[in-house]
Write an enzyme that holds these catalytic residues in place. Structure first.
Site, short mmCIF file in Angstrom:
data_model
loop_
_atom_site.label_atom_id
_atom_site.label_comp_id
_atom_site.label_asym_id
_atom_site.label_seq_id
_atom_site.Cartn_x
_atom_site.Cartn_y
_atom_site.Cartn_z
N LYS A 165 18.57 62.52 63.46
CA LYS A 165 20.01 62.27 63.25
C LYS A 165 20.55 62.83 61.94
O LYS A 165 21.60 63.46 61.91
CB LYS A 165 20.24 60.76 63.22
CG LYS A 165 21.03 60.23 64.33
CD LYS A 165 21.34 58.74 64.25
CE LYS A 165 20.78 57.86 63.25
NZ LYS A 165 19.56 57.25 63.13
N ARG A 210 24.67 49.78 63.54
CA ARG A 210 23.30 49.57 64.01
C ARG A 210 23.14 48.21 64.69
O ARG A 210 22.05 47.88 65.14
CB ARG A 210 22.35 49.60 62.82
CG ARG A 210 21.57 50.89 62.63
CD ARG A 210 20.76 50.70 61.36
NE ARG A 210 19.58 51.50 61.28
CZ ARG A 210 19.52 52.70 60.71
NH1 ARG A 210 20.60 53.26 60.23
NH2 ARG A 210 18.38 53.32 60.62
N ARG A 225 7.57 62.87 57.89
CA ARG A 225 8.79 63.16 57.15
C ARG A 225 8.61 62.99 55.64
O ARG A 225 7.96 62.07 55.17
CB ARG A 225 9.91 62.23 57.61
CG ARG A 225 11.19 62.41 56.80
CD ARG A 225 12.37 61.88 57.53
NE ARG A 225 12.35 60.42 57.61
CZ ARG A 225 13.28 59.73 58.28
NH1 ARG A 225 14.25 60.35 58.91
NH2 ARG A 225 13.21 58.41 58.32
N ARG A 233 9.24 58.33 51.93
CA ARG A 233 9.95 57.05 51.81
C ARG A 233 9.01 55.89 52.09
O ARG A 233 8.18 55.97 53.00
CB ARG A 233 11.10 57.01 52.83
CG ARG A 233 12.33 57.75 52.35
CD ARG A 233 13.32 58.00 53.46
NE ARG A 233 13.53 56.85 54.35
CZ ARG A 233 14.38 56.86 55.39
NH1 ARG A 233 15.10 57.94 55.65
NH2 ARG A 233 14.51 55.81 56.15
N ARG A 266 10.53 49.27 62.18
CA ARG A 266 11.84 49.90 62.37
C ARG A 266 12.09 50.23 63.83
O ARG A 266 13.22 50.11 64.31
CB ARG A 266 11.96 51.16 61.51
CG ARG A 266 12.25 50.82 60.06
CD ARG A 266 11.94 51.95 59.15
NE ARG A 266 12.76 53.12 59.38
CZ ARG A 266 12.37 54.36 59.14
NH1 ARG A 266 11.17 54.60 58.68
NH2 ARG A 266 13.19 55.35 59.34
P1 ADP Z 1 16.42 56.09 59.74
O1 ADP Z 1 17.58 56.51 60.59
O2 ADP Z 1 15.39 57.13 59.60
O3 ADP Z 1 15.86 54.76 60.09
P2 ADP Z 1 18.24 55.56 57.52
O4 ADP Z 1 18.18 56.40 56.31
O5 ADP Z 1 19.41 55.69 58.43
O6 ADP Z 1 16.88 55.85 58.26
O7 ADP Z 1 18.12 54.02 57.11
C1 ADP Z 1 17.11 53.54 56.27
C2 ADP Z 1 17.18 52.03 56.18
O8 ADP Z 1 18.42 51.64 55.59
C3 ADP Z 1 17.14 51.30 57.50
O9 ADP Z 1 15.83 51.10 57.98
C4 ADP Z 1 17.82 49.98 57.13
O10 ADP Z 1 16.95 49.14 56.42
C5 ADP Z 1 18.89 50.44 56.17
N1 ADP Z 1 20.16 50.70 56.89
C6 ADP Z 1 20.75 51.90 57.09
N2 ADP Z 1 21.87 51.79 57.83
C7 ADP Z 1 21.98 50.47 58.12
C8 ADP Z 1 22.91 49.70 58.87
N3 ADP Z 1 23.95 50.28 59.51
N4 ADP Z 1 22.71 48.36 58.96
C9 ADP Z 1 21.68 47.78 58.35
N5 ADP Z 1 20.75 48.43 57.64
C10 ADP Z 1 20.90 49.77 57.52
#
Ligand code: ADP
Ligand code: ZN
Length: 212
Positions: free
Chosen positions: A13, A88, A122, A155, A166
């Protein structure tokens, strides 16, 4: 155009969002990037978010909705934006629809095998967020970002314990959004089951879906 990108962690994404935001000249708004920036700067929100993120859980809705609401008020969102990683949860999607109208939702899909490989391989630049992969997208100098010279690292939440969590969280909390936006008639599914060198195929499909 106001766009939401959906898809499992690891589907790519962030990579697609970056390209599409350049093509359409609208900002990419990544809640994950915003949280990582806040953590780096040790802000109050950052410290709070870190507890949840490192373990692979979600940051609480009220915190997340708050930062997105603030971000969408900025001038650069006037002509559209691309939300990457938000909403999310159903609660976040409901809050979003109270703030602004969404025109289209792209749901990127890939097999579980591809997703796990992308996540575990990654790597990411600590300074600019550019995404690398241990086999497929390797920086020219090991551990150093091609674009900015920043440190390339794994990360905390890309380590195996957190990855599993996750993916579970995604299935339980985020996948219901597919039906939510399908019912609204604005969801388009994009096949992202390509080797990463063929990211242009994914982008082409996404553009078709956005321009139809
Ligand atoms: P990925 O899509 O690879 O899981 P992101 O960089 O989008 O990684 O998100 C990393 C972390 O940040 C998530 O696992 C969550 O803990 C937090 N996070 C990101 N966006 C949200 C959201 N909309 N609501 C709650 N937590 C979020
Ligand atoms: Zn960099």
């Amino acid at each position: 155009m106001n766009i939401v990108l959906l898809g499992s962690p690891g589907v790519g994404k962030g990579t697609y969002a970056k390209k599409l935001s350049e093509i359409y000249k609208i900002p990419q708004i990544s809640t994950g990037d915003m949280f990582r920036e806040a953590i780096k700067n040790k802000t109050k929100i950052g410290l709070k978010a870190k507890e949840y993120i490192d373990k692979g859980g979600l940051v609480p809705d009220n915190v997340t909705i708050g930062i997105v609401e603030e971000r969408l008020k900025k001038d650069d969102c006037k002509n559209g934006f691309m939300l990457d990683g938000f909403p999310r949860t159903i609660a976040q999607a409901d809050a979003l629809s109270d703030i602004i109208n969404i025109d289209k939702v792209l749901d990127f899909t890939a097999s579980e095998e591809i997703i796990i490989d992308r996540l575990s391989g990654r790597r990411i630049c600590k300074s600019c967020g550019t995404i690398y992969h241990i086999r497929n997208i390797i920086p020219k100098v090991k551990g150093v970002c091609d674009k900015c010279g920043g440190k390339v690292y794994q990360r905390e939440d890309d380590k195996p314990e957190s990855v599993k969590k996750r993916l579970d969280v995604y299935k339980k909390q985020t996948e219901p959004l597919i039906e939510y936006y399908t019912k609204k008639g604005i969801l388009r599914s994009i096949n992202a089951d390509w080797p990463i060198e063929q990211v242009d195929n994914v982008i082409a499909d996404a553009r078709k879906a956005l321009e139809e």
